[in-house]
Design a protein around this motif. Structure first.
Motif, PDB file in Angstrom:
ATOM      1  N   GLU A  19       0.581   2.123   9.891  1.00 53.91           N
ATOM      2  CA  GLU A  19      -0.426   2.985   9.455  1.00 53.91           C
ATOM      3  C   GLU A  19      -0.127   4.378   9.831  1.00 53.91           C
ATOM      4  O   GLU A  19      -0.131   5.491   8.791  1.00 53.91           O
ATOM      5  CB  GLU A  19      -1.752   2.833   9.887  1.00 53.91           C
ATOM      6  CG  GLU A  19      -2.902   3.655   9.215  1.00 53.91           C
ATOM      7  CD  GLU A  19      -4.269   3.628   9.712  1.00 53.91           C
ATOM      8  OE1 GLU A  19      -5.279   4.460   9.554  1.00 53.91           O
ATOM      9  OE2 GLU A  19      -4.560   2.422  10.340  1.00 53.91           O
ATOM     10  N   GLU A  20       0.412   4.729  10.973  1.00 58.34           N
ATOM     11  CA  GLU A  20       0.715   6.015  11.338  1.00 58.34           C
ATOM     12  C   GLU A  20       1.987   6.527  10.557  1.00 58.34           C
ATOM     13  O   GLU A  20       2.065   7.537  10.184  1.00 58.34           O
ATOM     14  CB  GLU A  20       0.966   6.063  12.679  1.00 58.34           C
ATOM     15  CG  GLU A  20      -0.136   5.637  13.671  1.00 58.34           C
ATOM     16  CD  GLU A  20      -1.565   6.586  13.228  1.00 58.34           C
ATOM     17  OE1 GLU A  20      -1.306   7.790  13.314  1.00 58.34           O
ATOM     18  OE2 GLU A  20      -2.581   6.190  13.414  1.00 58.34           O
ATOM     19  N   LEU A  21       2.799   5.593  10.316  1.00 57.89           N
ATOM     20  CA  LEU A  21       4.242   5.770   9.673  1.00 57.89           C
ATOM     21  C   LEU A  21       4.034   6.136   7.939  1.00 57.89           C
ATOM     22  O   LEU A  21       4.620   7.010   7.816  1.00 57.89           O
ATOM     23  CB  LEU A  21       5.187   4.866   9.993  1.00 57.89           C
ATOM     24  CG  LEU A  21       5.680   4.755  11.417  1.00 57.89           C
ATOM     25  CD1 LEU A  21       6.567   3.364  11.414  1.00 57.89           C
ATOM     26  CD2 LEU A  21       6.584   5.941  11.730  1.00 57.89           C
ATOM     27  N   LYS A  23       1.068   7.000   6.896  1.00 59.40           N
ATOM     28  CA  LYS A  23       0.562   8.423   6.542  1.00 59.40           C
ATOM     29  C   LYS A  23       1.403   9.495   6.677  1.00 59.40           C
ATOM     30  O   LYS A  23       1.242  10.784   5.922  1.00 59.40           O
ATOM     31  CB  LYS A  23      -0.611   8.767   7.806  1.00 59.40           C
ATOM     32  CG  LYS A  23      -1.842   7.824   7.550  1.00 59.40           C
ATOM     33  CD  LYS A  23      -2.717   8.064   8.727  1.00 59.40           C
ATOM     34  CE  LYS A  23      -3.964   7.289   8.572  1.00 59.40           C
ATOM     35  NZ  LYS A  23      -4.753   7.429   9.891  1.00 59.40           N
ATOM     36  N   ARG A  24       2.351   9.502   7.622  1.00 54.19           N
ATOM     37  CA  ARG A  24       3.468  10.722   7.646  1.00 54.19           C
ATOM     38  C   ARG A  24       4.369  10.599   6.399  1.00 54.19           C
ATOM     39  O   ARG A  24       4.770  11.724   5.801  1.00 54.19           O
ATOM     40  CB  ARG A  24       4.261  10.393   8.813  1.00 54.19           C
ATOM     41  CG  ARG A  24       3.743  10.897  10.123  1.00 54.19           C
ATOM     42  CD  ARG A  24       4.538  10.596  11.269  1.00 54.19           C
ATOM     43  NE  ARG A  24       4.093  11.220  12.659  1.00 54.19           N
ATOM     44  CZ  ARG A  24       4.801  11.314  13.811  1.00 54.19           C
ATOM     45  NH1 ARG A  24       6.233  11.105  13.546  1.00 54.19           N
ATOM     46  NH2 ARG A  24       4.249  12.025  14.552  1.00 54.19           N
ATOM     47  N   ARG A  25       5.002   9.519   6.002  1.00 58.67           N
ATOM     48  CA  ARG A  25       5.680   9.380   5.228  1.00 58.67           C
ATOM     49  C   ARG A  25       5.245   9.697   3.712  1.00 58.67           C
ATOM     50  O   ARG A  25       5.863  10.339   2.873  1.00 58.67           O
ATOM     51  CB  ARG A  25       6.308   7.822   4.885  1.00 58.67           C
ATOM     52  CG  ARG A  25       7.710   7.802   4.025  1.00 58.67           C
ATOM     53  CD  ARG A  25       8.979   8.772   4.586  1.00 58.67           C
ATOM     54  NE  ARG A  25       9.817   8.442   3.857  1.00 58.67           N
ATOM     55  CZ  ARG A  25      10.450   9.753   3.634  1.00 58.67           C
ATOM     56  NH1 ARG A  25      10.334  10.879   4.111  1.00 58.67           N
ATOM     57  NH2 ARG A  25      11.465   9.727   2.744  1.00 58.67           N
ATOM     58  N   VAL A  26       3.930   9.510   3.556  1.00 62.59           N
ATOM     59  CA  VAL A  26       3.146   9.688   2.180  1.00 62.59           C
ATOM     60  C   VAL A  26       3.141  11.248   2.257  1.00 62.59           C
ATOM     61  O   VAL A  26       3.621  11.740   0.990  1.00 62.59           O
ATOM     62  CB  VAL A  26       1.976   9.104   2.043  1.00 62.59           C
ATOM     63  CG1 VAL A  26       1.132   9.499   0.918  1.00 62.59           C
ATOM     64  CG2 VAL A  26       2.042   7.425   1.683  1.00 62.59           C
ATOM     65  N   LEU A  27       2.828  11.711   3.148  1.00 64.42           N
ATOM     66  CA  LEU A  27       2.409  13.570   3.335  1.00 64.42           C
ATOM     67  C   LEU A  27       4.114  14.024   2.929  1.00 64.42           C
ATOM     68  O   LEU A  27       4.119  14.841   2.155  1.00 64.42           O
ATOM     69  CB  LEU A  27       1.900  13.719   4.604  1.00 64.42           C
ATOM     70  CG  LEU A  27       1.630  15.162   4.612  1.00 64.42           C
ATOM     71  CD1 LEU A  27       0.642  15.516   3.854  1.00 64.42           C
ATOM     72  CD2 LEU A  27       0.993  15.429   6.178  1.00 64.42           C
ATOM     73  N   GLU A  28       4.866  13.334   3.538  1.00 64.79           N
ATOM     74  CA  GLU A  28       6.292  13.987   3.391  1.00 64.79           C
ATOM     75  C   GLU A  28       6.750  13.960   1.949  1.00 64.79           C
ATOM     76  O   GLU A  28       7.107  15.096   1.354  1.00 64.79           O
ATOM     77  CB  GLU A  28       7.344  13.528   4.186  1.00 64.79           C
ATOM     78  CG  GLU A  28       7.127  13.461   6.015  1.00 64.79           C
ATOM     79  CD  GLU A  28       8.171  12.838   6.598  1.00 64.79           C
ATOM     80  OE1 GLU A  28       8.843  11.647   5.935  1.00 64.79           O
ATOM     81  OE2 GLU A  28       8.019  13.031   7.730  1.00 64.79           O
ATOM     82  N   LEU A  29       6.594  12.818   1.207  1.00 63.47           N
ATOM     83  CA  LEU A  29       6.911  12.545   0.038  1.00 63.47           C
ATOM     84  C   LEU A  29       6.218  13.202  -1.064  1.00 63.47           C
ATOM     85  O   LEU A  29       6.653  13.666  -1.893  1.00 63.47           O
ATOM     86  CB  LEU A  29       6.972  10.915  -0.323  1.00 63.47           C
ATOM     87  CG  LEU A  29       8.053  10.311   0.377  1.00 63.47           C
ATOM     88  CD1 LEU A  29       7.735   8.528   0.235  1.00 63.47           C
ATOM     89  CD2 LEU A  29       9.405  10.468  -0.042  1.00 63.47           C
ATOM     90  N   MET A  30       4.794  13.453  -0.684  1.00 62.23           N
ATOM     91  CA  MET A  30       4.152  14.133  -1.574  1.00 62.23           C
ATOM     92  C   MET A  30       4.356  15.645  -1.606  1.00 62.23           C
ATOM     93  O   MET A  30       3.960  16.095  -2.846  1.00 62.23           O
ATOM     94  CB  MET A  30       2.395  13.926  -1.294  1.00 62.23           C
ATOM     95  CG  MET A  30       2.099  12.707  -1.437  1.00 62.23           C
ATOM     96  SD  MET A  30       0.253  12.637  -1.081  1.00 62.23           S
ATOM     97  CE  MET A  30      -0.712  12.991  -2.586  1.00 62.23           C
ATOM     98  N   CYS A  46      -1.865   6.287   0.704  1.00 58.22           N
ATOM     99  CA  CYS A  46      -1.856   5.404   1.756  1.00 58.22           C
ATOM    100  C   CYS A  46      -2.135   4.060   1.817  1.00 58.22           C
ATOM    101  O   CYS A  46      -1.527   3.099   2.148  1.00 58.22           O
ATOM    102  CB  CYS A  46      -2.451   6.341   3.048  1.00 58.22           C
ATOM    103  SG  CYS A  46      -1.646   7.803   3.520  1.00 58.22           S
ATOM    104  N   ALA A  47      -3.287   4.020   1.170  1.00 58.06           N
ATOM    105  CA  ALA A  47      -4.011   2.573   1.174  1.00 58.06           C
ATOM    106  C   ALA A  47      -3.090   1.681   0.345  1.00 58.06           C
ATOM    107  O   ALA A  47      -2.790   0.376   0.680  1.00 58.06           O
ATOM    108  CB  ALA A  47      -5.405   2.637   0.592  1.00 58.06           C
ATOM    109  N   ILE A  48      -2.696   1.775  -0.673  1.00 57.13           N
ATOM    110  CA  ILE A  48      -1.789   1.313  -1.696  1.00 57.13           C
ATOM    111  C   ILE A  48      -0.673   0.776  -0.788  1.00 57.13           C
ATOM    112  O   ILE A  48      -0.267  -0.355  -0.878  1.00 57.13           O
ATOM    113  CB  ILE A  48      -1.578   1.838  -2.942  1.00 57.13           C
ATOM    114  CG1 ILE A  48      -2.770   2.090  -3.689  1.00 57.13           C
ATOM    115  CG2 ILE A  48      -0.474   1.149  -3.964  1.00 57.13           C
ATOM    116  CD1 ILE A  48      -2.544   3.058  -5.165  1.00 57.13           C
TER     117      ILE A  48
END
Length: 100
Positions: A19-21, A23-30, A46-48
């Motif tokens: 979950e922590e990873l 959240k970080r990766r989605v934010l970076e990619l977005m 993140c949920a998907i």
């Protein structure tokens, strides 16, 4: 059954590292993709992504969580990136703005 007693020396946490990873990766990619960055789209992505990955739970001291996040292997990081990217693209195609 009563919960175990707390350790007074440090605060222990039960954490899903995935979950922590994510959240970080989605934010970076977005930040690098042409996609809405509102909280709803971020959390939907993140949920998907999380629904596509196995959880990885660890017990850690509150202060050492950051060091645990850096210990994941390269193939897992790649899988996480693919799932996060797919999730973001899905949210971009079908955003839920204004829906509750």
């Amino acid at each position: 059954m009563a919960p175990p007693t707390k350790n007074t020396e440090s605060e222990l946490l039960l954490v899903n590292i995935t979950e922590e990873l994510v959240k970080r990766r989605v934010l970076e990619l977005m930040e690098t993709m042409d996609v809405c960055r509102c909280e709803r789209c971020y959390l939907d992505a993140c949920a998907i992504a999380l629904n596509s990955l196995k959880p990885r739970y660890v017990t850690t001291d509150k202060g050492s969580l950051m060091s645990k996040l850096g210990t994941t292997d390269i193939p897992y990081q790649a899988q996480l990136t693919v799932c996060a990217t797919r999730a973001i693209m899905k949210v971009r195609e079908h955003p839920h703005h204004g829906q509750t």
